[in-house]
Design a protein around this motif. Structure first.
Motif, mmCIF file in Angstrom:
data_model
loop_
_atom_site.group_PDB
_atom_site.id
_atom_site.type_symbol
_atom_site.label_atom_id
_atom_site.label_comp_id
_atom_site.label_asym_id
_atom_site.label_seq_id
_atom_site.Cartn_x
_atom_site.Cartn_y
_atom_site.Cartn_z
ATOM 1 N N GLU A 199 61.988 20.263 62.166
ATOM 2 C CA GLU A 199 61.584 21.676 62.496
ATOM 3 C C GLU A 199 60.002 21.727 62.542
ATOM 4 N N LEU A 200 59.634 20.874 61.067
ATOM 5 C CA LEU A 200 58.284 20.876 60.710
ATOM 6 C C LEU A 200 57.426 20.190 61.918
ATOM 7 N N ARG A 201 57.991 19.096 62.544
ATOM 8 C CA ARG A 201 57.239 18.616 63.653
ATOM 9 C C ARG A 201 57.022 19.371 64.919
ATOM 10 N N GLY A 202 57.636 20.820 64.929
ATOM 11 C CA GLY A 202 57.293 21.425 66.178
ATOM 12 C C GLY A 202 56.362 22.284 66.026
ATOM 13 N N TYR A 203 55.307 22.250 64.580
ATOM 14 C CA TYR A 203 54.305 22.961 64.483
ATOM 15 C C TYR A 203 53.067 22.141 64.865
ATOM 16 N N GLY A 204 52.020 22.682 65.361
ATOM 17 C CA GLY A 204 50.574 22.034 65.820
ATOM 18 C C GLY A 204 49.606 22.740 64.496
ATOM 19 N N ALA A 205 49.990 23.767 63.853
ATOM 20 C CA ALA A 205 48.781 24.266 63.011
ATOM 21 C C ALA A 205 49.649 25.062 61.652
ATOM 22 N N VAL A 206 49.088 25.155 60.538
ATOM 23 C CA VAL A 206 49.367 26.072 59.658
ATOM 24 C C VAL A 206 48.352 27.183 59.332
ATOM 25 N N ALA A 207 48.482 28.289 59.237
ATOM 26 C CA ALA A 207 47.411 29.205 58.803
ATOM 27 C C ALA A 207 47.685 29.882 57.346
ATOM 28 N N PHE A 208 46.757 29.785 56.635
ATOM 29 C CA PHE A 208 46.968 30.449 55.355
ATOM 30 C C PHE A 208 45.974 31.652 55.179
ATOM 31 N N GLY A 209 46.548 32.688 54.841
ATOM 32 C CA GLY A 209 45.943 33.875 54.376
ATOM 33 C C GLY A 209 44.867 33.895 53.296
ATOM 34 N N ARG A 210 43.990 34.615 52.990
ATOM 35 C CA ARG A 210 43.093 34.608 51.992
ATOM 36 C C ARG A 210 43.626 34.734 50.611
ATOM 37 N N ALA A 211 44.863 35.340 50.320
ATOM 38 C CA ALA A 211 45.433 35.682 49.092
ATOM 39 C C ALA A 211 46.334 34.454 48.732
ATOM 40 N N VAL A 212 46.564 33.373 49.554
ATOM 41 C CA VAL A 212 47.420 32.161 49.134
ATOM 42 C C VAL A 212 46.674 31.274 48.329
ATOM 43 N N GLY A 213 47.458 30.956 47.167
ATOM 44 C CA GLY A 213 46.775 30.265 46.140
ATOM 45 C C GLY A 213 46.698 28.933 46.429
ATOM 46 N N GLU A 214 46.038 28.086 45.722
ATOM 47 C CA GLU A 214 45.808 26.786 45.890
ATOM 48 C C GLU A 214 47.136 25.912 45.875
ATOM 49 N N GLN A 215 47.772 26.439 44.754
ATOM 50 C CA GLN A 215 49.252 25.705 44.162
ATOM 51 C C GLN A 215 50.044 25.934 45.561
ATOM 52 N N GLN A 216 50.182 26.959 46.099
ATOM 53 C CA GLN A 216 51.110 27.410 47.252
ATOM 54 C C GLN A 216 50.704 26.326 48.560
ATOM 55 N N ARG A 217 49.613 26.481 48.624
ATOM 56 C CA ARG A 217 49.059 25.595 49.723
ATOM 57 C C ARG A 217 49.221 24.082 49.428
ATOM 58 N N ALA A 218 48.993 23.581 48.550
ATOM 59 C CA ALA A 218 49.233 22.384 47.964
ATOM 60 C C ALA A 218 50.860 22.039 48.390
ATOM 61 N N ALA A 219 51.685 22.892 48.008
ATOM 62 C CA ALA A 219 53.136 22.635 48.110
ATOM 63 C C ALA A 219 53.317 22.600 49.907
ATOM 64 N N VAL A 220 52.872 23.468 50.482
ATOM 65 C CA VAL A 220 53.006 23.340 51.868
ATOM 66 C C VAL A 220 52.605 22.011 52.537
ATOM 67 N N ARG A 221 51.354 21.554 52.061
ATOM 68 C CA ARG A 221 50.955 20.365 52.586
ATOM 69 C C ARG A 221 51.861 19.175 52.266
ATOM 70 N N ARG A 222 52.354 19.091 50.923
ATOM 71 C CA ARG A 222 53.250 18.252 50.711
ATOM 72 C C ARG A 222 54.470 18.275 51.656
ATOM 73 N N SER A 223 55.131 19.275 51.817
ATOM 74 C CA SER A 223 56.118 19.389 52.743
ATOM 75 C C SER A 223 55.829 18.497 54.068
ATOM 76 N N PHE A 224 54.655 19.016 54.726
ATOM 77 C CA PHE A 224 54.413 18.414 55.931
ATOM 78 C C PHE A 224 53.907 16.825 55.927
ATOM 79 N N ASP A 225 53.501 16.401 54.687
ATOM 80 C CA ASP A 225 53.201 15.046 54.431
ATOM 81 C C ASP A 225 54.357 14.392 54.266
ATOM 82 N N ARG A 226 55.451 14.748 53.692
ATOM 83 C CA ARG A 226 56.890 14.169 53.533
ATOM 84 C C ARG A 226 57.434 14.078 54.910
ATOM 85 N N ALA A 227 57.198 14.923 55.924
ATOM 86 C CA ALA A 227 57.747 14.855 57.163
ATOM 87 C C ALA A 227 56.816 14.000 58.187
ATOM 88 N N GLU A 228 55.602 13.524 57.700
ATOM 89 C CA GLU A 228 54.716 12.800 58.452
ATOM 90 C C GLU A 228 54.558 13.376 59.600
#
Length: 339
Positions: free
Chosen positions: A198-227
């Motif tokens: 399912e992650l491979r179906g996305y071309g971009a991830v958009a973060f709102g200004r209130a999203v903290g760095e910890q949450q952003r990092a967790a999302v990036r790790r999910s996409f990294d694991r899915a390559e």
């Protein structure tokens, strides 16, 4: 005029969608452009908002029919042996106007000639011909190889964006706006348990200004694991047209030489814009007042020649927290106003 040999290739292109300052919507279209002698053919047509028949959102059978037609494996769709090279991005009717050309065989080669702007059954070459374009003669092997490669790929691949933020109302409006212009959008707070397919179906991830760095990092790790090679967008402000423009830019993964709009900066009351070919450029300024209300101003709309340009901005349009969006038919850039 005899046709001179030219190289033929194909490259991904897009007609940038968007929410315009007047409230209108412009539909996003992904398509395959023709590259002649290393340069997109569309760039030679100055200010033309059009797409080739090889668009990713047409049904597979019709896409294949367009490819076969360009290979002269089917009859010409228009009289006098003419083929649509670029057409209206909103519909497929010839009445809106289209760039057409004669395509014919010359031994093993393919020749494109007599380019014209056509709005009815027959083209008037004297009145509406593109006299400075072509004729082009393409080596048969190179031409067939490029077009046949499209039949082996996934020409219907779409674009989806994952939206993550704290303001649910803003995300819902953004998702609705993206879907209106033809970009799929989903909203989530946590991508940890989303399957890799399912992650491979996305071309971009958009973060709102209130999203903290910890949450952003967790999302990036999910996409990294899915390559998954995904573009990340840090939302500049809760302004829907601005966020749509940021996402459109993020989805554009073409190299700079295949884009018309390549640079945008804004500071000291002016914007600096760089274009690679003559085209229409529109600049829109968005600002937030002290009550976080959005104000939009069209600050420039005109034809710019190839090169760099400096454009004065209305002081009222860019006071306080403000942003500038530059848009051509195929590219969009966004920048915050530097102070």
């Amino acid at each position: 005029m005899s046709a001179e040999y030219a190289t033929f290739g194909l490259a991904p292109a897009m007609r940038a969608g968007g929410v315009l300052a007047n409230g209108d919507y412009q539909v996003h279209r992904d398509f395959v452009d023709f590259v002649v002698d290393g340069r997109p053919l569309l760039f030679q047509l100055s200010d033309l908002d059009a797409v080739s028949p090889l668009a990713s959102d047409v049904p597979p059978a019709i896409f294949t029919e367009h490819v076969r037609s360009l290979l002269l494996e089917a009859g010409a769709p228009l009289t006098d042996g003419r083929y649509v090279i670029y057409g209206c991005p909103e519909c497929e009717g010839i009445g809106c106007g289209a760039v057409t050309a004669v395509i014919e065989r010359a031994g093993d080669d393919f020749v494109w000639r007599d380019f014209a702007w056509q709005t009815d059954e027959r083209a008037d070459l004297e009145l509406n011909g593109y006299h400075g374009i072509g004729p082009f003669r393409f080596h048969g092997g190179e031409y067939r190889s490029a077009l046949n490669s499209l039949l082996d790929g996934d020409s219907g691949a779409g674009r989806r964006v994952l939206l993550i933020g704290a303001r649910v109302a803003v995300l819902a409006k953004l998702a609705a706006a993206l879907r209106t212009i033809g970009i799929g959008a989903d909203i989530t707070q946590d991508a940890a348990d989303v399957p890799a397919d399912e992650l491979r179906g996305y071309g971009a991830v958009a973060f709102g200004r209130a999203v903290g760095e910890q949450q952003r990092a967790a999302v990036r790790r999910s996409f990294d694991r899915a390559e998954v090679d995904v573009a990340y967008v840090d939302g500049l402000a809760p302004v829907i047209p601005l966020l749509v423009a940021q996402i459109e830019h993020a989805l554009d993964r073409r190299p700079l030489e295949l884009r018309r709009l390549t640079r945008l900066t804004a500071a000291d009351g002016e914007a600096a814009v760089e274009v690679t070919s003559t085209c229409r450029v529109r600049l829109t300024a968005y600002r937030l007042d002290r009550l976080y209300r959005t104000h939009a101003h069209e600050v420039f709309d005109g034809i710019l020649e190839t090169g760099s340009h400096r454009i004065a901005l209305d002081a009222k349009a860019v006071k306080g927290e403000s942003f500038v969006v530059a848009r051509t038919s195929g590219s969009v850039l966004v920048t915050a106003m530097a102070r």
